[in-house]
Design an enzyme around this catalytic site. Structure first.
Site, PDB file in Angstrom:
ATOM      1  N   HIS A   1     -50.651  -8.062  -7.704  1.00 32.68           N
ATOM      2  CA  HIS A   1     -50.488  -9.316  -8.448  1.00 32.68           C
ATOM      3  C   HIS A   1     -50.161 -10.491  -7.532  1.00 32.68           C
ATOM      4  CE1 HIS A   1     -46.135  -9.257  -7.834  1.00 32.68           C
ATOM      5  NE2 HIS A   1     -46.199  -7.949  -8.037  1.00 32.68           N
TER       6      HIS A   1
ATOM      7  N   GLU B   1     -45.131  -1.009 -11.413  1.00 33.63           N
ATOM      8  CA  GLU B   1     -44.406  -0.846 -10.159  1.00 33.63           C
ATOM      9  C   GLU B   1     -43.334   0.234 -10.301  1.00 33.63           C
ATOM     10  OE1 GLU B   1     -44.229  -0.667  -7.121  1.00 33.63           O
ATOM     11  OE2 GLU B   1     -44.104  -2.742  -6.427  1.00 33.63           O
TER      12      GLU B   1
END
Length: 205
Positions: A11, A84
Site C-alpha cells: 500500500h 498485515e
C-alpha cells in the site's frame, strides 16, 4: 505455454508510516503522499493487463487499490487473509515508545524477528494465510494471465519467500518494501503449476 504471473503491491504511505508508528491491523488511511503514490503506480499496474485484482480489506490498501481498479477496469476482491501482521497491544506505538517500553521486542522488530515480539501474530500464521489466499488467486488465472494483490510490507515479504520455496530464514535477506513497491513472481515457462521465480522485487513507480 506461458506461465501465470503474480504481482504483490504494498500500500501507499500513511501518516503513521511517515511517523514510524506501528500500524499492524489498525485501520489507518493513506496520507496525501500515499494517495499520490497510488495514483502514480496505477497506470503501471494496469499496463501489466491483470485479469484479477485482490486486496487486503484494510483502509490503506482499499485506498491504494481504488485508482488501480479504475485504471485496469477491474473490480477488486477484498480478503482479510491479505492483512498485515497483527502486533496486538503494540499497535499505535511509535518506534521510540516501543524501544522504551520493550527494548528486546523493539530490537526483534527492527531485525524482522517478529516471533520474538511478544504481541505479534505468529509468523507461521501470517505465512499460512497469505500463501493460502495467493495460491487461490494464482489458481484462478489462466495460462499467461496476471493476478495482482494489494497487501502489506512484512506480510508480502513472508509470502514471497514461502511462494518461492526458500527457507524461512531467507526472509531476512530481503529488505523491506517501499510504499507502493511491488514483487513480481512468474511461473516457470511451459510448466503450468510449476515453481515460481522472482522477476522483480521492490520495483517502484
Amino acid at each position: 505455454m506461458s506461465g501465470r504471473t503474480l504481482v504483490l503491491v504494498r500500500h501507499g504511505r500513511t501518516a503513521w508510516n511517515h511517523e514510524g508508528r506501528l500500524q499492524g491491523q489498525l485501520d489507518i488511511g493513506l496520507d496525501e503522499h500515499g494517495h499520490a503514490q497510488a495514483r502514480q503506480v496505477a497506470p503501471q499496474i494496469a499496463a501489466l493487463r491483470p485479469s484479477l485484482l485482490w486486496c487486503s480489506d484494510l483502509e490503506r490498501t482499499r485506498q491504494t487499490v481504488a485508482p488501480i481498479a479504475e485504471a485496469s477496469g477491474l473490480e477488486p476482491v477484498f480478503d482479510k487473509r491479505l492483512r498485515e501482521f497483527s502486533f496486538g497491544e503494540y499497535e499505535s506505538l511509535s518506534h521510540a515508545e516501543l524501544a522504551e517500553r520493550d527494548p528486546a521486542g523493539y530490537a526483534a522488530l527492527r531485525a524482522g524477528r517478529y516471533d520474538d515480539v511478544p504481541a505479534a501474530e505468529p509468523t507461521e500464521a501470517v505465512r499460512a494465510r497469505m500463501v493460502e489466499a495467493l495460491t487461490e488467486l494464482l489458481a484462478e488465472l489462466a495460462p499467461g494471465e496476471t493476478g495482482v494483490a494489494i497487501s502489506h510490507g512484512a506480510a508480502i515479504r513472508e509470502a514471497t519467500v514461502a511462494l518461492l520455496g526458500w527457507p524461512p530464514e531467507q526472509t531476512h535477506s530481503l529488505r523491506g518494501l517501499d510504499n507502493c513497491g511491488r514483487v513480481e513472481l512468474v511461473e516457470t515457462p511451459g510448466v503450468a503449476g510449476g515453481p515460481l521465480r522472482l522477476r522483480a522485487y521492490n520495483r517502484t513507480a
